[in-house]
Design an enzyme around this catalytic site. Structure first.
Site, PDB file in Angstrom:
ATOM      1  N   SER A   2     -63.792  17.341  73.917  1.00 58.87           N
ATOM      2  CA  SER A   2     -62.725  18.336  74.063  1.00 58.87           C
ATOM      3  C   SER A   2     -62.869  19.384  72.966  1.00 58.87           C
ATOM      4  CB  SER A   2     -61.363  17.663  73.943  1.00 58.87           C
ATOM      5  OG  SER A   2     -60.388  18.658  73.683  1.00 58.87           O
ATOM      6  N   HIS A  57     -64.833  19.594  77.973  1.00 54.97           N
ATOM      7  CA  HIS A  57     -63.417  19.466  78.325  1.00 54.97           C
ATOM      8  C   HIS A  57     -62.645  20.619  77.682  1.00 54.97           C
ATOM      9  CE1 HIS A  57     -59.895  17.217  79.696  1.00 54.97           C
ATOM     10  NE2 HIS A  57     -59.325  17.489  78.525  1.00 54.97           N
ATOM     11  N   ASP A 113     -59.070  22.340  77.182  1.00 51.20           N
ATOM     12  CA  ASP A 113     -57.625  22.070  77.218  1.00 51.20           C
ATOM     13  C   ASP A 113     -56.805  23.351  77.203  1.00 51.20           C
ATOM     14  OD1 ASP A 113     -57.349  19.169  77.235  1.00 51.20           O
ATOM     15  OD2 ASP A 113     -58.310  19.228  75.264  1.00 51.20           O
ATOM     16  N   MET A 155     -53.148  24.929  77.192  1.00 49.89           N
ATOM     17  CA  MET A 155     -51.736  24.617  76.900  1.00 49.89           C
ATOM     18  C   MET A 155     -50.947  25.915  76.829  1.00 49.89           C
ATOM     19  SD  MET A 155     -52.221  21.738  73.965  1.00 49.89           S
ATOM     20  CE  MET A 155     -53.464  20.448  74.109  1.00 49.89           C
ATOM     21  N   HIS A 186     -58.584  21.336  81.919  1.00 51.73           N
ATOM     22  CA  HIS A 186     -57.383  20.483  81.969  1.00 51.73           C
ATOM     23  C   HIS A 186     -56.173  21.389  81.764  1.00 51.73           C
ATOM     24  CE1 HIS A 186     -54.948  17.106  79.717  1.00 51.73           C
ATOM     25  NE2 HIS A 186     -54.357  17.515  80.825  1.00 51.73           N
ATOM     26  N   MET A 241     -52.568  22.159  81.215  1.00 54.00           N
ATOM     27  CA  MET A 241     -51.248  21.652  80.798  1.00 54.00           C
ATOM     28  C   MET A 241     -50.327  22.859  80.822  1.00 54.00           C
ATOM     29  SD  MET A 241     -52.702  19.182  77.800  1.00 54.00           S
ATOM     30  CE  MET A 241     -54.280  20.023  77.788  1.00 54.00           C
ATOM     31  N   MET A 289     -53.836  10.234  81.075  1.00 52.26           N
ATOM     32  CA  MET A 289     -53.578  10.567  79.673  1.00 52.26           C
ATOM     33  C   MET A 289     -53.257   9.280  78.924  1.00 52.26           C
ATOM     34  SD  MET A 289     -53.943  13.824  79.434  1.00 52.26           S
ATOM     35  CE  MET A 289     -53.547  13.875  77.681  1.00 52.26           C
ATOM     36  N   GLY A 322     -50.599  17.593  74.495  1.00 51.10           N
ATOM     37  CA  GLY A 322     -50.147  18.659  73.603  1.00 51.10           C
ATOM     38  C   GLY A 322     -50.967  18.794  72.327  1.00 51.10           C
ATOM     39  N   GLY A 378     -54.490  17.172  69.846  1.00 54.18           N
ATOM     40  CA  GLY A 378     -55.610  16.271  69.618  1.00 54.18           C
ATOM     41  C   GLY A 378     -55.259  15.313  68.486  1.00 54.18           C
ATOM     42  N   ASP A 383     -58.194  10.461  78.716  1.00 60.51           N
ATOM     43  CA  ASP A 383     -58.057  11.549  77.744  1.00 60.51           C
ATOM     44  C   ASP A 383     -57.006  11.196  76.692  1.00 60.51           C
ATOM     45  OD1 ASP A 383     -57.941  13.977  76.426  1.00 60.51           O
ATOM     46  OD2 ASP A 383     -57.212  15.132  78.147  1.00 60.51           O
TER      47      ASP A 383
HETATM   48  C1  DX5 Z   1     -54.386  16.377  74.522  1.00 59.26           C
HETATM   49  C2  DX5 Z   1     -55.642  16.906  75.166  1.00 59.26           C
HETATM   50  C3  DX5 Z   1     -56.845  16.136  74.815  1.00 59.26           C
HETATM   51  C4  DX5 Z   1     -57.218  16.146  73.356  1.00 59.26           C
HETATM   52  C5  DX5 Z   1     -57.878  14.838  73.051  1.00 59.26           C
HETATM   53  O1  DX5 Z   1     -53.271  16.945  75.123  1.00 59.26           O
HETATM   54  O2  DX5 Z   1     -55.522  16.878  76.574  1.00 59.26           O
HETATM   55  O3  DX5 Z   1     -57.956  16.537  75.610  1.00 59.26           O
HETATM   56  O4  DX5 Z   1     -58.083  17.180  72.988  1.00 59.26           O
HETATM   57  O5  DX5 Z   1     -58.089  14.766  71.692  1.00 59.26           O
HETATM   58  P1  DX5 Z   1     -58.425  13.387  70.985  1.00 59.26           P
HETATM   59  O6  DX5 Z   1     -59.691  12.886  71.576  1.00 59.26           O
HETATM   60  O7  DX5 Z   1     -58.535  13.785  69.563  1.00 59.26           O
HETATM   61  O8  DX5 Z   1     -57.267  12.456  71.251  1.00 59.26           O
HETATM   62 ZN    ZN Z   2     -57.362  17.203  77.811  1.00 58.77          ZN
END
Ligand code: DX5
Ligand code: ZN
Length: 229
Positions: A7, A32, A34, A36, A65, A67, A136, A141, A143, A178
């Site tokens: 990601s 990946h 993300d 948001m 992805h 969100m 999930m 939201g 990492g 994820d």
């Molecule tokens: C969280 C994201 C994830 C995130 C995962 O909302 O969808 O993709 O980047 O990060 P890690 O692997 O650090 O949990």
């Molecule tokens: Zn993600």
């Protein structure tokens, strides 16, 4: 057969292009991405402009992805920007079946994302429109959060549904996980049924202090764990 999808949320955004090229050269299968919106989730990240900018840098599939809420308006923009896979949360769409069709008609693979407390029922009547099911294992939201253990039970249930569907239809659906995936839990997660693994902080966090091909070690370690399954 297993997919590792770093990601870029945890990448260094000041040199994002390099971070993507490096991670693919180090063995990543998908990127990946993300998205948001500070509405569906309490954070704001990247959109179609960045997807378009990174598209020429790699042949690896870009796994978007979403969100965001609403979902539909942004789907064609990501398709035009070169996304290969687009997944979304059912809570972000008024009409889940319609959004899945929209993604596929845009030429992308489509997937549904399940938050830790979202029931798997949402997939039951749209299996024929799913290419990916993403569970999930943290609340979306941010990492760097900790893997929620109850996801292992949920993965087994999702695996059973997907296997039953695959047997009857001959179509394959990826089961992606994820959140909080690390070297020390990836094997257990794979045993519970996942076959695609998002890893943000585990991959990009590992490269912070070293130089060339700095993601080889961590991606190699993730694969070595998967080889034990
Ligand atoms: C969280 C994201 C994830 C995130 C995962 O909302 O969808 O993709 O980047 O990060 P890690 O692997 O650090 O949990
Ligand atoms: Zn993600």
């Amino acid at each position: 057969m297993y997919v590792i999808a770093p990601s870029i949320l945890s990448a260094n955004f000041a040199k994002l292009g390099e971070e993507i090229v490096d991670v693919v050269a180090s063995g990543a299968d998908w990127i990946h991405f993300d998205v948001m919106d500070n509405h569906y989730v309490p954070n704001l990240t990247i959109g179609p402009l960045i997807c378009e900018a990174i598209r020429p840098l790699t042949q690896a599939p870009i796994d978007v992805h979403l969100m965001v809420k609403p979902v539909d308006r942004i789907v064609p923009d990501f398709a035009k920007a070169g996304a290969n896979i687009i997944t979304f949360h059912p809570e972000g769409s008024e009409h889940v079946d319609r959004t899945l069709s929209l993604i596929r008609e845009s030429g992308c693979q489509a997937g549904l994302v399940f938050n830790p407390a979202t029931p798997l029922d949402y997939m039951d009547y749209v299996m024929d429109k799913l290419d990916v099911v993403l569970l999930m294992s943290v609340n979306p939201g941010f990492g760097g959060q900790k893997f929620i253990p109850a996801t292992l039970t949920k993965l087994k249930a999702a695996r059973a549904k997907i296997d039953a569907y695959q047997r009857e239809s001959g179509r394959t659906i990826r089961l992606e996980i994820d959140g909080g995936v690390k070297i020390d839990n990836i094997a257990e997660i794979a045993r519970a049924g996942a076959d695609a693994f998002v890893a943000g902080s585990a991959v990009y966090g590992a490269g912070k202090d070293s130089d060339a091909h700095r993601y080889d070690t961590v991606i190699g370690a993730l694969r070595a764990e998967l080889a034990k399954v």
